[in-house]
Design a protein around this motif. Structure first.
Motif, PDB file in Angstrom:
ATOM      1  N   LEU A 196      32.129  22.617  61.838  1.00 56.06           N
ATOM      2  CA  LEU A 196      31.959  21.268  61.291  1.00 56.06           C
ATOM      3  C   LEU A 196      31.395  21.340  59.870  1.00 56.06           C
ATOM      4  N   ARG A 197      30.412  22.201  59.670  1.00 54.59           N
ATOM      5  CA  ARG A 197      29.812  22.342  58.339  1.00 54.59           C
ATOM      6  C   ARG A 197      30.847  22.822  57.331  1.00 54.59           C
ATOM      7  N   ARG A 198      31.670  23.780  57.724  1.00 52.47           N
ATOM      8  CA  ARG A 198      32.671  24.312  56.805  1.00 52.47           C
ATOM      9  C   ARG A 198      33.693  23.244  56.422  1.00 52.47           C
ATOM     10  N   PHE A 199      34.085  22.439  57.388  1.00 49.77           N
ATOM     11  CA  PHE A 199      35.041  21.373  57.092  1.00 49.77           C
ATOM     12  C   PHE A 199      34.448  20.322  56.154  1.00 49.77           C
ATOM     13  N   THR A 200      33.222  19.911  56.436  1.00 53.69           N
ATOM     14  CA  THR A 200      32.609  18.862  55.611  1.00 53.69           C
ATOM     15  C   THR A 200      32.259  19.359  54.217  1.00 53.69           C
ATOM     16  N   ASP A 201      32.097  20.678  54.049  1.00 49.34           N
ATOM     17  CA  ASP A 201      31.783  21.238  52.727  1.00 49.34           C
ATOM     18  C   ASP A 201      33.019  21.443  51.864  1.00 49.34           C
ATOM     19  N   LEU A 202      34.194  21.233  52.424  1.00 46.75           N
ATOM     20  CA  LEU A 202      35.416  21.381  51.629  1.00 46.75           C
ATOM     21  C   LEU A 202      35.474  20.306  50.551  1.00 46.75           C
ATOM     22  N   PRO A 203      36.153  20.558  49.445  1.00 46.50           N
ATOM     23  CA  PRO A 203      36.279  19.526  48.403  1.00 46.50           C
ATOM     24  C   PRO A 203      37.108  18.345  48.913  1.00 46.50           C
ATOM     25  N   ALA A 204      36.491  17.176  48.904  1.00 49.88           N
ATOM     26  CA  ALA A 204      37.134  15.997  49.476  1.00 49.88           C
ATOM     27  C   ALA A 204      38.398  15.602  48.726  1.00 49.88           C
ATOM     28  N   GLU A 205      38.468  15.897  47.433  1.00 58.24           N
ATOM     29  CA  GLU A 205      39.643  15.513  46.670  1.00 58.24           C
ATOM     30  C   GLU A 205      40.871  16.335  47.069  1.00 58.24           C
ATOM     31  N   THR A 206      40.625  17.536  47.609  1.00 59.21           N
ATOM     32  CA  THR A 206      41.729  18.394  48.039  1.00 59.21           C
ATOM     33  C   THR A 206      42.038  18.228  49.524  1.00 59.21           C
ATOM     34  N   PHE A 207      40.979  18.003  50.320  1.00 59.11           N
ATOM     35  CA  PHE A 207      41.127  17.880  51.769  1.00 59.11           C
ATOM     36  C   PHE A 207      40.509  16.558  52.257  1.00 59.11           C
ATOM     37  N   PRO A 208      41.069  15.430  51.817  1.00 55.25           N
ATOM     38  CA  PRO A 208      40.454  14.139  52.161  1.00 55.25           C
ATOM     39  C   PRO A 208      40.444  13.844  53.658  1.00 55.25           C
ATOM     40  N   HIS A 209      41.500  14.190  54.358  1.00 55.62           N
ATOM     41  CA  HIS A 209      41.566  13.872  55.782  1.00 55.62           C
ATOM     42  C   HIS A 209      40.681  14.815  56.602  1.00 55.62           C
ATOM     43  N   THR A 210      40.676  16.093  56.228  1.00 53.34           N
ATOM     44  CA  THR A 210      39.870  17.064  56.966  1.00 53.34           C
ATOM     45  C   THR A 210      38.391  16.752  56.830  1.00 53.34           C
TER      46      THR A 210
END
Length: 243
Positions: A196-210
């Motif tokens: 969960l932490r890894r997903f939420t730390d992704l750049p939102a502009e690249t992975f908005p849905h994730t």
């Protein structure tokens, strides 16, 4: 009989006239098919399916591989015997048109639980064209349940393949994940909080849905995902029944 003849005989219904030969028979090798299956299952339970070889089974029985081949044709034949033994433990309900969804779910759950007792053993069921009577008994029971629910014969036949394939894949993946988690350096594989932490730390502009739906992507306890997927498959059959 040679091993292939023995295999063919195992896949035929019992003949009530068999055994009437009065001539005495003498066992030349003190090993039975049942002992081979028991030993193989014991190895899988403790070491996983990947450790299972004809040589390992022979060693555990304190004999040579040649003794096994007097009873089992080859590794594929042993695989079918193992799955047949697990299928013999399944309880099949009398088909009920009013409860067919619950019944087919129940059979799949039984198969799942049997496979999970023996890590990786569902691999033995993949790409199998079984003739073992216990495996056919389960297929017959599942077909009866689906037909009682009004599913068309062709759809029912292919649905059984799909359901069994999904159960085998699900349990194989679960077994692999459990074995990986047994190693300290791989605990993170099953660590939901870490994922969960890894997903939420992704750049939102690249992975908005994730990033937005990280909680949904990592949700589920126990067999929640298994039950969800079975529901999708079974509900699809229900919607496709003739009016």
């Amino acid at each position: 009989m040679n091993p292939r003849e023995r295999r063919a005989a195992r896949h035929r219904p019992p003949n009530p006239e068999a055994g009437s030969d009065p001539r005495p028979r003498r066992r030349t090798v003190p090993i039975t098919v049942e002992q081979v299956v028991d030993t193989a299952l014991g190895l899988v339970a403790t070491e996983g399916y990947e450790a299972l070889t004809m040589r390992r089974v022979a060693g555990a029985l304190e004999t040579g591989p040649a003794s096994l081949y007097a009873h089992v044709v080859n590794k594929a034949d042993l695989d079918e015997l193992l799955i047949g033994r697990l299928c013999s433990e399944l309880v099949l309900p009398e088909p009920d048109p009013a409860a067919w969804r619950e019944q087919i779910r129940g059979v799949c759950a039984q198969i799942r639980d049997q496979y999970l007792k023996y890590p990786g053993i569902s691999r033995a069921a993949l790409a199998m064209a079984p003739t073992d009577l216990e495996i056919v008994r389960v297929s017959e029971g599942m077909l009866g349940i689906l037909l009682a629910g009004g599913v068309a014969p062709q759809s029912a036949a292919w649905a059984i393949d799909a359901l069994l394939l999904y159960v085998a894949a699900y349990t194989l993946e679960t077994s692999i994940a459990r074995r990986r988690s047994a190693h300290e350096d791989a605990e993170w594989v099953l660590d939901r909080d870490e994922l969960l932490r890894r997903f939420t730390d992704l750049p939102a502009e690249t992975f908005p849905h994730t990033t937005r739906h990280a909680a949904e992507l990592t949700a589920g306890e126990g067999h929640d995902r298994f039950d969800f997927t079975l529901g999708l498959m079974i509900d699809g059959l229900a919607h496709g029944r003739p009016g």
